[in-house]
Design a protein around this motif. Structure first.
Motif, PDB file in Angstrom:
ATOM      1  N   ARG A 236       0.869  -1.341  -0.064  1.00  0.00           N
ATOM      2  CA  ARG A 236       0.080   0.037  -0.132  1.00  0.00           C
ATOM      3  C   ARG A 236       0.788   1.172   0.074  1.00  0.00           C
ATOM      4  O   ARG A 236       0.524   2.039  -0.765  1.00  0.00           O
ATOM      5  CB  ARG A 236      -1.003  -0.022   1.178  1.00  0.00           C
ATOM      6  N   LYS A 237       1.883   1.276   0.777  1.00  0.00           N
ATOM      7  CA  LYS A 237       2.877   2.410   0.788  1.00  0.00           C
ATOM      8  C   LYS A 237       3.416   2.701  -0.554  1.00  0.00           C
ATOM      9  O   LYS A 237       3.625   3.774  -1.081  1.00  0.00           O
ATOM     10  CB  LYS A 237       3.900   2.170   1.830  1.00  0.00           C
ATOM     11  N   ILE A 238       3.783   1.754  -1.013  1.00  0.00           N
ATOM     12  CA  ILE A 238       4.465   1.597  -2.594  1.00  0.00           C
ATOM     13  C   ILE A 238       3.565   2.352  -3.505  1.00  0.00           C
ATOM     14  O   ILE A 238       3.854   3.189  -4.232  1.00  0.00           O
ATOM     15  CB  ILE A 238       4.828   0.099  -3.131  1.00  0.00           C
ATOM     16  N   VAL A 239       2.307   1.781  -3.289  1.00  0.00           N
ATOM     17  CA  VAL A 239       1.366   2.177  -4.409  1.00  0.00           C
ATOM     18  C   VAL A 239       1.184   3.789  -4.040  1.00  0.00           C
ATOM     19  O   VAL A 239       1.129   4.693  -5.119  1.00  0.00           O
ATOM     20  CB  VAL A 239      -0.009   1.617  -4.272  1.00  0.00           C
ATOM     21  N   HIS A 240       0.861   4.076  -2.876  1.00  0.00           N
ATOM     22  CA  HIS A 240       0.804   5.485  -2.504  1.00  0.00           C
ATOM     23  C   HIS A 240       1.826   6.509  -2.871  1.00  0.00           C
ATOM     24  O   HIS A 240       1.894   7.572  -3.402  1.00  0.00           O
ATOM     25  CB  HIS A 240       0.405   5.703  -1.193  1.00  0.00           C
ATOM     26  N   TRP A 241       3.283   6.151  -2.631  1.00  0.00           N
ATOM     27  CA  TRP A 241       4.106   6.893  -2.911  1.00  0.00           C
ATOM     28  C   TRP A 241       4.375   7.073  -4.639  1.00  0.00           C
ATOM     29  O   TRP A 241       4.832   8.238  -4.850  1.00  0.00           O
ATOM     30  CB  TRP A 241       5.542   5.887  -2.695  1.00  0.00           C
ATOM     31  N   LEU A 242       3.920   5.952  -5.321  1.00  0.00           N
ATOM     32  CA  LEU A 242       4.132   6.201  -6.741  1.00  0.00           C
ATOM     33  C   LEU A 242       3.281   7.214  -7.240  1.00  0.00           C
ATOM     34  O   LEU A 242       3.339   8.064  -8.073  1.00  0.00           O
ATOM     35  CB  LEU A 242       3.904   4.796  -7.388  1.00  0.00           C
ATOM     36  N   LEU A 243       2.064   7.081  -6.618  1.00  0.00           N
ATOM     37  CA  LEU A 243       0.730   8.113  -6.882  1.00  0.00           C
ATOM     38  C   LEU A 243       1.175   9.398  -6.632  1.00  0.00           C
ATOM     39  O   LEU A 243       0.828  10.596  -6.980  1.00  0.00           O
ATOM     40  CB  LEU A 243      -0.677   7.713  -6.388  1.00  0.00           C
ATOM     41  N   GLU A 244       1.942   9.544  -5.474  1.00  0.00           N
ATOM     42  CA  GLU A 244       2.501  11.062  -5.131  1.00  0.00           C
ATOM     43  C   GLU A 244       3.572  11.455  -5.958  1.00  0.00           C
ATOM     44  O   GLU A 244       4.221  12.604  -5.743  1.00  0.00           O
ATOM     45  CB  GLU A 244       2.888  10.929  -3.555  1.00  0.00           C
ATOM     46  N   GLY A 245       4.100  10.489  -6.860  1.00  0.00           N
ATOM     47  CA  GLY A 245       5.269  11.194  -7.584  1.00  0.00           C
ATOM     48  C   GLY A 245       6.581  10.543  -7.215  1.00  0.00           C
ATOM     49  O   GLY A 245       7.676  11.011  -7.588  1.00  0.00           O
ATOM     50  N   LYS A 246       6.904   9.917  -6.156  1.00  0.00           N
ATOM     51  CA  LYS A 246       7.899   9.336  -5.854  1.00  0.00           C
ATOM     52  C   LYS A 246       8.729   8.581  -6.804  1.00  0.00           C
ATOM     53  O   LYS A 246       8.236   7.664  -7.223  1.00  0.00           O
ATOM     54  CB  LYS A 246       8.050   8.621  -4.321  1.00  0.00           C
ATOM     55  N   SER A 489      -3.210  14.244  -9.410  1.00  0.00           N
ATOM     56  CA  SER A 489      -4.204  15.215  -8.684  1.00  0.00           C
ATOM     57  C   SER A 489      -5.297  14.685  -8.240  1.00  0.00           C
ATOM     58  O   SER A 489      -5.469  15.149  -7.052  1.00  0.00           O
ATOM     59  CB  SER A 489      -4.466  16.345  -9.928  1.00  0.00           C
ATOM     60  N   LYS A 490      -5.762  13.834  -8.809  1.00  0.00           N
ATOM     61  CA  LYS A 490      -6.950  13.310  -8.436  1.00  0.00           C
ATOM     62  C   LYS A 490      -6.908  12.463  -7.116  1.00  0.00           C
ATOM     63  O   LYS A 490      -7.533  12.273  -6.004  1.00  0.00           O
ATOM     64  CB  LYS A 490      -7.592  12.283  -9.320  1.00  0.00           C
ATOM     65  N   HIS A 491      -5.625  11.590  -7.164  1.00  0.00           N
ATOM     66  CA  HIS A 491      -5.352  10.824  -5.922  1.00  0.00           C
ATOM     67  C   HIS A 491      -4.771  11.165  -4.708  1.00  0.00           C
ATOM     68  O   HIS A 491      -4.459  10.694  -3.794  1.00  0.00           O
ATOM     69  CB  HIS A 491      -4.632   9.291  -6.336  1.00  0.00           C
ATOM     70  N   THR A 492      -4.251  12.585  -4.896  1.00  0.00           N
ATOM     71  CA  THR A 492      -3.522  13.233  -3.833  1.00  0.00           C
ATOM     72  C   THR A 492      -4.404  14.536  -3.398  1.00  0.00           C
ATOM     73  O   THR A 492      -3.864  15.183  -2.520  1.00  0.00           O
ATOM     74  CB  THR A 492      -2.023  13.826  -4.364  1.00  0.00           C
ATOM     75  N   ALA A 493      -5.607  14.537  -3.888  1.00  0.00           N
ATOM     76  CA  ALA A 493      -6.296  15.875  -3.604  1.00  0.00           C
ATOM     77  C   ALA A 493      -6.813  15.994  -2.167  1.00  0.00           C
ATOM     78  O   ALA A 493      -6.878  16.867  -1.482  1.00  0.00           O
ATOM     79  CB  ALA A 493      -7.649  15.962  -4.569  1.00  0.00           C
ATOM     80  N   GLU A 494      -6.955  14.487  -1.507  1.00  0.00           N
ATOM     81  CA  GLU A 494      -7.556  14.496  -0.245  1.00  0.00           C
ATOM     82  C   GLU A 494      -6.237  14.270   0.610  1.00  0.00           C
ATOM     83  O   GLU A 494      -6.816  14.356   2.084  1.00  0.00           O
ATOM     84  CB  GLU A 494      -8.202  13.243  -0.096  1.00  0.00           C
ATOM     85  N   ARG A 495      -5.212  14.389   0.410  1.00  0.00           N
ATOM     86  CA  ARG A 495      -3.934  14.074   1.011  1.00  0.00           C
ATOM     87  C   ARG A 495      -3.402  15.656   1.417  1.00  0.00           C
ATOM     88  O   ARG A 495      -3.516  16.430   0.824  1.00  0.00           O
ATOM     89  CB  ARG A 495      -3.077  13.325   0.528  1.00  0.00           C
TER      90      ARG A 495
END
Length: 559
Positions: A236-246, A489-495
């Motif tokens: 889950r962390k890997i997926v979120h990091w990738l979505l954040e552009g890491k 943008s869509k998946h980081t809007a709530e963070r």
């Protein structure tokens, strides 16, 4: 002796002759448990469907050699060598490039082919004279008619006998060769029938969403159904990091530094991590691996596709999912389903290598890194960014030099300020959450496919093909980068937005470079004029247009 070798072999008289045996352990179709599900280890249906059958229907290697030796010596001959083919299929074809450059499918058996060549020359690999070849039965020799004809050629044209122990193989007479062709064709059909049953079985398992053989996938326990809590959380962390552009290189560093290994206990790599993230298993979908052949180059391209049911809907696997379908689709879109050509993970050791360019009139060359000479009494590791001289490659003017650490700091402050500015704008004016150019991207992909077919048919020249392909690939990347930006943008809007000013010094160099390349096209460095001029005044940032932002970081993250 050569003229009567075949005749004497028919009579069973091998006195004074040197013989070698061919020992093959079967690697034919096995209808036992296998896998039709792709995973990060490269396990595929084909690998699981073909496995050694020793101990069930054939004699072992030692038994075959013992029987061959006993048969030859009982008839007065000498047994001088054994050709071994471990785990080799005499039926399954593989894709090869033929001598004329075309792609074909052949049974690959280098040991068998080498044995025939040695028999033609009459010399075994150990230097002994070689008069004939013996196998246990016809199945040990071949199940492929093309290879059978090669063996018949050795007997007929080179007068070297090939025999078996069981009596099912007779290449020494015209009638025997005809029967051998029939027997081989029958054996080939039996293998094909079994392969068809195995394929049907795996398709049934796929449609039922059943996890099958292969290595345990990372994130799940040995039953391949129940989540491994610790590994699943890392996924889950890997997926979120990738979505954040890491960038993926930074994620791999984090995993390896934390002592997190793959399901096989190895360190993470770029291909391995991308294979795990691209696998539809993460969101609960059943998948399989597919091999496509490029019509122009003939190369194999492996990809993972979702298994669909009779209604065209994704098959849900019988295991617990890690992320939502929407999250998996988003991260897959950002990474791309397969590697993009020409994109490699970032291995540069300096923050601005490739970003700084000389601002002297008529130059514009990218600046290089040069370590400071000891005579300058600079701190350990101090370096300069310099314009290359006119005689180097790439060529420059050689007239611009600027302190590396000071420039890194100045550009970092620019990037942090720009990032905060863009973050504030996005919060005030949210990005659109939909993308309406999917049809345009589909047309571009279709044009690329048509172009490849045209080149394969020799309708267009190679020059035209590669020129148009480069243009279409560039348009494809532009559209995908635009889509990825909206997805991000869509998946980081709530963070909560990243406070880059606070976290910058804690980022890995690859992460800092991702932000630099995300926001900057280049930074122009003016030649020094006088002493004491601040570094900041010599730098002119060339900001990336808003629509192109996230392109560099998404590329770095994808490979």
């Amino acid at each position: 002796m050569d003229n009567d070798l075949v005749q004497r072999a028919r009579w069973g008289d091998l006195a004074g002759q040197n013989w070698a045996g061919l020992v093959r352990l079967s690697f034919e179709v096995d209808e036992g448990p296998g896998t039709g599900e792709s995973d990060a280890t490269g396990t595929t249906e084909a690998k699981a469907a073909f496995r050694p059958m020793t101990g069930r229907d054939i004699r072992s290697r030692d038994e075959q050699e013992k029987d061959n030796r006993s048969f030859v010596e009982s008839r007065g001959g000498r047994y001088v060598f054994t050709y071994e083919e471990p785990d080799t299929s005499a039926w399954k074809r593989k894709r090869v490039r033929l001598p004329n450059g075309e792609i074909g499918y052949r049974v690959i058996r280098p040991v068998f082919e080498g044995a025939l060549e040695d028999l033609k020359r009459g010399t075994a690999p150990n230097g002994e004279r070689l008069d004939g070849l013996i196998v246990y039965d016809i199945d040990r020799l071949t199940r492929d008619n093309r290879h059978l004809e090669d063996a018949i050629e050795v007997v007929e044209n080179f007068k070297r006998p090939i025999i078996d122990i069981t009596g099912t193989l007779d290449l020494l007479t015209d009638n025997g060769r005809t029967v051998a062709r029939i027997v081989t064709a029958t054996a080939n059909k039996q293998s094909a029938d079994t392969a068809r049953r195995v394929t049907r079985k795996h398709r049934a398992l796929q449609q039922a969403g059943i996890p099958t053989g292969g290595v345990r996938p990372f994130g799940w326990k040995e039953d391949k159904r129940t989540l491994n809590p610790e590994e699943a959380e890392w996924l889950r962390k890997i997926v979120h990091w990738l979505l954040e552009g890491k960038p993926i290189s930074a994620i791999i560093r984090k995993l390896n530094d934390a002592g997190v290994t793959t399901s096989t206990g190895r360190k993470w790599s770029h291909p391995g991590l991308k294979a795990v993230v691209r696998n539809p298993r993460l969101c609960g979908y059943r998948s399989r691996q597919v091999i496509d052949i490029d019509p122009v180059t003939g190369t194999e391209n492996k990809r993972v596709e979702i298994v669909l049911d009779a209604e065209g809907k994704p098959v849900i696997g019988q295991w617990e999912s890690v992320v939502s379908v929407e999250e998996w689709e988003a991260v897959t879109e950002m990474l791309g389903p397969n590697p993009e050509p020409g994109l490699g993970h970032n291995t540069r050791k300096y923050l601005l290598r490739g970003t700084l360019r000389c601002d002297r009139d008529g130059c514009g060359a990218p600046l290089r890194v040069r370590k400071a000479e000891k005579s300058r009494n600079k701190p350990e590791g101090y370096f300069y960014y310099t314009c290359p001289s006119s005689g180097s490659v790439p060529s420059g003017c050689g007239g611009t030099k600027i302190g590396g650490p000071e420039t890194d700091k100045a550009v970092s402050m620019m990037v942090i300020a720009k990032h905060q500015e863009e973050t504030a704008k996005r919060q005030a004016e949210p990005e659109p959450m939909t993308w309406d150019k999917e049809e345009e991207l589909t047309r571009v992909n279709e044009d690329i496919g048509d172009l490849k077919q045209a080149r394969k048919a020799r309708i267009i020249t190679a020059e035209t093909y590669f020129t148009q392909l480069a243009e279409l690939e560039a348009e494809k990347r532009r559209l995908r980068n635009e889509r990825n930006r909206i997805l991000r943008s869509k998946h980081t809007a709530e963070r909560a937005p990243v406070d880059l000013a606070k976290t910058w010094n804690d980022l890995l160099l690859s992460e800092q470079r991702a932000y630099v390349e995300d926001l900057l096209l280049a930074v122009l460095v003016a030649p020094a004029v006088g002493r004491g001029r601040p570094v900041r005044e010599r730098l002119t940032p060339m900001w990336r247009p808003k629509g192109e932002q996230a392109e560099a970081s998404s590329q770095d993250g994808s490979e």
